[in-house]
Design an enzyme around this catalytic site. Structure first.
Site, PDB file in Angstrom:
ATOM      1  N   SER A 328       0.831  -1.211  -0.073  1.00 46.31           N
ATOM      2  CA  SER A 328       0.311   0.286   0.067  1.00 46.31           C
ATOM      3  C   SER A 328       0.881   1.253   0.039  1.00 46.31           C
ATOM      4  CB  SER A 328      -0.770  -0.116   1.165  1.00 46.31           C
ATOM      5  OG  SER A 328      -1.582  -1.348   1.550  1.00 46.31           O
ATOM      6  N   HIS A 371     -15.510  -0.454   2.415  1.00 46.18           N
ATOM      7  CA  HIS A 371     -15.251   0.861   3.319  1.00 46.18           C
ATOM      8  C   HIS A 371     -16.436   1.128   2.599  1.00 46.18           C
ATOM      9  CE1 HIS A 371     -11.309  -0.152   3.069  1.00 46.18           C
ATOM     10  NE2 HIS A 371     -11.223  -0.138   4.311  1.00 46.18           N
ATOM     11  N   CYS A 384      -8.060   2.227   1.270  1.00 43.67           N
ATOM     12  CA  CYS A 384      -8.507   1.155   0.389  1.00 43.67           C
ATOM     13  C   CYS A 384      -8.098   0.370  -0.639  1.00 43.67           C
ATOM     14  CB  CYS A 384     -10.310   2.105   0.346  1.00 43.67           C
ATOM     15  SG  CYS A 384     -11.613   1.130  -0.206  1.00 43.67           S
TER      16      CYS A 384
END
Lengths: 640, 361
Positions: A328, A371, A384
């Site tokens: 991420s 989410h 996300c």
């Protein structure tokens, strides 16, 4: 007179002339013999005089090098990381090398080494050019000196040489950064005979290698008269050696220690950069190694421990040689690419239902329940996946590559350490080369790249540099370890100008979005969930991004179920601190440790705490040379 | 007594004294920078004892000495046999008796005793009248001690008996076919010796003689260093006690086998000419003694002595220059050593006696 006996036959006078003739012939032969010898000596002493004179000089007059002491290495605060001490070596001068097999054999027995190995050593040494004595045993301890003295009584050609010895003070603290020294390799010496001399000590790894030219100094030499045993009889004068210069590293030993302690037994990498000039404040590769052990001949024990059969690969300098999926932490680049391409704005909302189908395949989000609808800052904060799958699907892989290229992610950082690896950012051109059997780029592959998986691989240093770029609003720094020379007179730091940085066209509006996202990660996002992080962030607000990089797919996991630990995800955290006035940027990778928020972010938090709080009693040294001030008025802003 | 000494051959004496002077200077220089710094003093003592014995012997009628040649020869054989049994082993060879801390090498003296006895035997009749049987008997008398010496082993010493074997029959006016036969004998003997008698290290020496560059670090090392010493001496030498090869100990065994290299290095070609000239005069004078001898035995002894001295000169001086194999044959007056020094002086005493008697009569 006595009466004649049986052997006293008086000579017959008639035979005397005959006898005299024969004796005359003998006389001629005798003088011929003398003349022959005179001719032989005339040949040697008159005709071949110069030749023999040269030979006599060659073996009696020697030029012996005086090794220059190597410079010390200190951290940025003047704390010694490498010191020189005296070491005693058992040596043989080149001209005294034994040749007779029985001498070599008994010497090998006395030294308790393999005779064949000793013979090989002597032969290979003899073949190489002239130089320092052959070192038989290094770094004699007290017992070694006693043994050496005993052996020397039998082998008078052995000598004991006093030489400076490197001592690495922190043991494993900065093994990979410092590297170690050793005898110059034969191939290198043959390739550059002007630069290196046989037996010379040079840096083999780490900064000892990259800073070798600065550290090594200039060897002196002395011309001496030696006897047959190679013992110095007279000195014809000498040129003293010039010691190598002592160098300061940008490293902060305290910070490095924090990194070492924080990593503990875990494998991984820590990099901290000084945002003012790109200096490396900490660079720790775990597991580390102790360079002191490499000064002696490698024992089998060490080979096992460090080189062969070691799955943890302690010799790899992970911050610059480890290639990790960024997970991420890569989303910031994807977001930037999307903003620059105009396919998304900070306000663009995307709905996350926990998974999304692209090109006929389901891509999952980390949060299975989804989410909900997110804007960019929240998407970064909550990490996300669906949001970034969507951005990636709207982008082309070559857009991502172009953005990465613009912000320096596709190149080596250029740090002054040997063997840095290049970050791997995929593109269509890359795949053609990397997978010639399947050169086509599939759109589905871009989706994985969107969350830092798939073909993406970065070095921790490359990642830290990217976050430094975000922290400095677009300054592309050149990470480096060399900080300056130590002044010979004052023993104080003489800073050297840092390597140049590059301004990138990072739009301040885009930067603000990313910066806010990174702050939210720690405040309310994935990292903020960790109480330890929250606590530190309360004292020092900082920014960063967690990453959890998959090591294996689900199928792989089943297959390799036994190696459970090896299959856990790599935890990452990259960011900068403090939030409002960044001084440092960092990247942390903890291998097979699970979530970035629980395994990597706490390591970063400790670094932030040290630098921004604990170290306050120990202020930064004065700035040097050309500096980057991320908060200087931006030229573009003032013009607008 | 005084008249007897006055009648001594002064030419021979001066040559000997001059050679002793050269040898002493050489040893002084060679011993410096080594544990043997006092070797020139020790050798001077031997020289003095030798000179005294020489002069003493010079006044004795040689015929009285020849009369003891047979028992001396027998005693010598016993000594050679005994040294093999109770001798001291030094460096792999058993050549020495140790008496009161001094080493004594019986083969050195045996060389001269053999010459003495063979001369006596062959000289008992007139020249050119010796029979084949006697001749072969004489060859046997020489070969037997040679074989005993080769058992020690000591090839150089054994070979230094060769002049006895060759010179005396020649003095007796041997016919050409006999010379050929003798050469054949030597040839076959040499082949036999190579096959059966020589130790491997001795063969090695001969081979290295044939190709000295083959083993510069091992066996050829010594000769190579010696050649460097000699060659770098040049015309006038590097000066007394200033030879780098000598003083820095590159030159091996410089107080014995390689003493002449020391002289050649430090005194140069001029010094070599001087030394070789003196040796030439010495040999000439010995041959003069043979000319003037009263008996055949004396003449044969002197001629044989000239042969032995010549061989030592040729082999040693040639060897240190790399022109001949390294056989370890000493150079009279230069190489240090008690046994050899005394032996040389005793032989010279007998020769002086021959000259003396020739003049007195």
């Amino acid at each position: 007179m006595q009466a004649p006996g049986p052997g006293d036959a008086e000579m017959d006078p008639r035979q005397r002339p005959l006898l005299r003739r024969r004796l005359g012939a003998f006389k001629v032969m005798t003088w011929s013999l003398v003349a022959l010898l005179v001719l032989i000596y005339a040949w040697l002493q008159l005709v071949r005089y110069w030749e023999f004179k040269q030979l006599a000089l060659q073996q009696a007059v020697k030029v012996r090098p005086i090794p220059a002491p190597r410079g010390l290495v200190l951290d940025r605060n003047g704390q010694r990381l490498v010191d020189n001490r005296r070491a005693l070596h058992l040596v043989i001068q080149r001209e005294d090398l034994p040749t007779r097999p029985e001498v070599v054999a008994s010497l090998a027995a006395a030294l308790q080494v393999d005779p064949a190995a000793l013979t090989r050593k002597i032969q290979s040494y003899r073949l190489a050019g002239k130089g320092r004595p052959l070192v038989l045993k290094e770094n004699l301890d007290e017992a070694g000196i006693a043994i050496a003295e005993r052996i020397r009584a039998r082998f008078p050609f052995l000598g004991v040489e006093v030489a400076p010895r490197r001592v690495y003070l922190g043991d494993e603290l900065a093994g990979h950064v410092l590297g170690y020294v050793g005898e110059v390799d034969e191939p290198l010496m043959k390739a550059k005979p002007d630069l290196y001399r046989l037996g010379e000590t040079i840096g083999k790894e780490g900064f000892e290698a990259s800073g070798n030219d600065k550290l090594k100094g200039l060897d002196g030499q002395k011309r001496i008269l030696v006897d047959q045993l190679g013992t110095e009889v007279a000195n014809f004068g000498q040129e003293d050696a010039t010691a190598g210069r002592s160098l300061y590293l940008t490293l902060d030993a305290g910070m490095q220690k924090i990194a070492q302690d924080a990593m503990g037994e875990e494998a991984g990498a820590v990099v901290v950069l000084d945002l003012r000039d790109g200096g490396v404040l900490a660079m720790y590769s775990s597991p580390s190694y102790d360079p002191n052990l490499f000064l002696n001949r490698l024992s089998q024990d060490m080979v096992d421990r460090y080189l062969a059969n070691n799955l943890t690969k302690p010799m790899v300098n992970r911050p610059i040689q480890g290639i990790y999926a960024p997970g991420s932490t890569f989303k910031l680049l994807v977001a930037l690419a999307a903003l620059e391409k105009g396919i998304a704005t900070p306000q663009t909302a995307i709905y996350c239902a926990g998974k999304k189908n692209f090109y006929g395949r389901d891509f999952r989000c980390d949060k299975p329940t989804g989410h909900g609808s997110l804007a960019m800052v929240q998407a970064i904060a909550q990490s996300c996946d669906v949001y970034f799958y969507e951005l990636a699907s709207r982008l082309d892989i070559d857009d991502i590559y172009a953005t990465a290229e613009k912000y320096g992610l596709t190149e080596r950082t250029g740090i002054d350490l040997p063997q840095e690896k290049r970050t791997r950012i995929p593109s269509r051109a890359w795949k053609k080369k990397a997978a010639p059997k399947d050169p086509k780029w599939y759109a589905g592959e871009t989706i994985s790249v969107g969350i830092g998986q798939g073909a993406v691989g970065v070095t921790p240093l490359g990642l830290a540099r990217f976050y430094a770029l975000l922290a400095t609003r677009g300054k592309l720094l050149t990470p480096h370890l060399f900080y300056g020379f130590r002044d010979d007179q004052s023993n104080e730091l003489q800073p050297a100008p840092p390597p140049a940085f590059k301004d990138t066209p990072l739009d301040p509006k885009h930067w603000a979005t990313l910066d806010e996202g990174l702050a939210e990660v720690v405040q309310s996002g994935t990292a903020g969930a960790n109480p330890f992080i929250r606590e530190i962030a309360k004292l020092v607000p900082f920014s960063g991004k967690t990453g959890t990089a998959q090591v294996a797919t689900f199928v792989d996991k089943a297959h390799y179920a036994r190696q459970a630990k090896k299959l856990k995800d790599h935890a990452l955290f990259a960011g900068y601190a403090p939030r409002d006035h960044p001084q440092i940027a960092f990247a942390v990778v903890v291998e097979n440790a699970g979530f970035g928020s629980t395994a990597a972010a706490p390591v970063a938090a400790k670094l932030v705490k040290y630098w921004c709080l604990d170290r306050l009693s120990n202020p930064l040294p004065a700035p040097r040379g050309r500096m980057v001030d991320p908060f200087a008025p931006q030229p573009t802003e003032t013009q607008e | 007594m005084r008249e007897r000494f006055r009648a001594l051959d002064s030419r021979l004496l001066w040559v000997i004294l001059a050679l002793i002077a050269l040898g002493t200077l050489t040893l002084y220089s060679a011993g410096r920078n080594t544990p043997q710094a006092a070797i020139w003093l020790k050798q001077s003592l031997w020289n003095l004892i030798g000179l005294f014995l020489m002069l003493l012997l010079a006044t004795v009628d040689p015929r009285r000495i020849f009369r003891y040649s047979f028992p001396s020869y027998l005693l010598g054989l016993v000594a050679l046999a005994a040294v093999l049994v109770i001798g001291k082993k030094i460096g792999g060879a058993t050549r020495w008796f140790v008496i009161a801390g001094q080493t004594f090498q019986p083969s050195e003296l045996m060389k001269w005793v053999t010459l003495l006895y063979v001369s006596h035997r062959l000289g008992s009749k007139g020249a050119d009248s010796v029979g084949r049987l006697e001749l072969f008997g004489a060859v046997g008398l020489v070969v037997f001690p040679m074989l005993l010496i080769q058992r020690q082993p000591d090839l150089g010493m054994a070979l230094s008996f060769l002049p006895i074997l060759l010179l005396i029959p020649l003095m007796k006016g041997l016919r050409a076919r006999w010379v050929v036969a003798l050469l054949l004998l030597v040839g076959v003997g040499g082949f036999g010796a190579w096959k059966f008698v020589l130790k491997p290290y001795q063969k090695q020496r001969v081979l290295i003689f044939l190709d000295p560059s083959a083993d510069l670090q091992g066996k050829g090392y010594q000769v190579n260093q010696s050649r460097i010493a000699i060659g770098s001496g040049g015309l006038i030498g590097k000066g007394f006690t200033s030879g780098s090869q000598t003083q820095l100990n590159f030159l091996p065994v410089k107080t014995t086998d390689f003493a002449f290299s020391v002289w050649a290095e430090e005194r140069g070609f001029v010094g070599v000419l001087l030394a070789l000239g003196l040796f030439g005069l010495l040999l000439s004078r010995i041959l003069d003694a043979a000319r003037e001898a009263h008996t055949y035995a004396e003449a044969y002894f002197c001629a044989g002595a000239a042969g032995i001295f010549s061989l030592h000169l040729l082999v040693n001086v040639g060897m240190v220059a790399g022109a001949l194999p390294n056989k370890g044959m000493v150079l009279p007056f230069f190489s240090a050593g008690g046994s050899s020094t005394l032996s040389f002086f005793l032989a010279l005493g007998l020769i002086m006696g021959v000259l003396h008697r020739a003049r007195v009569k």
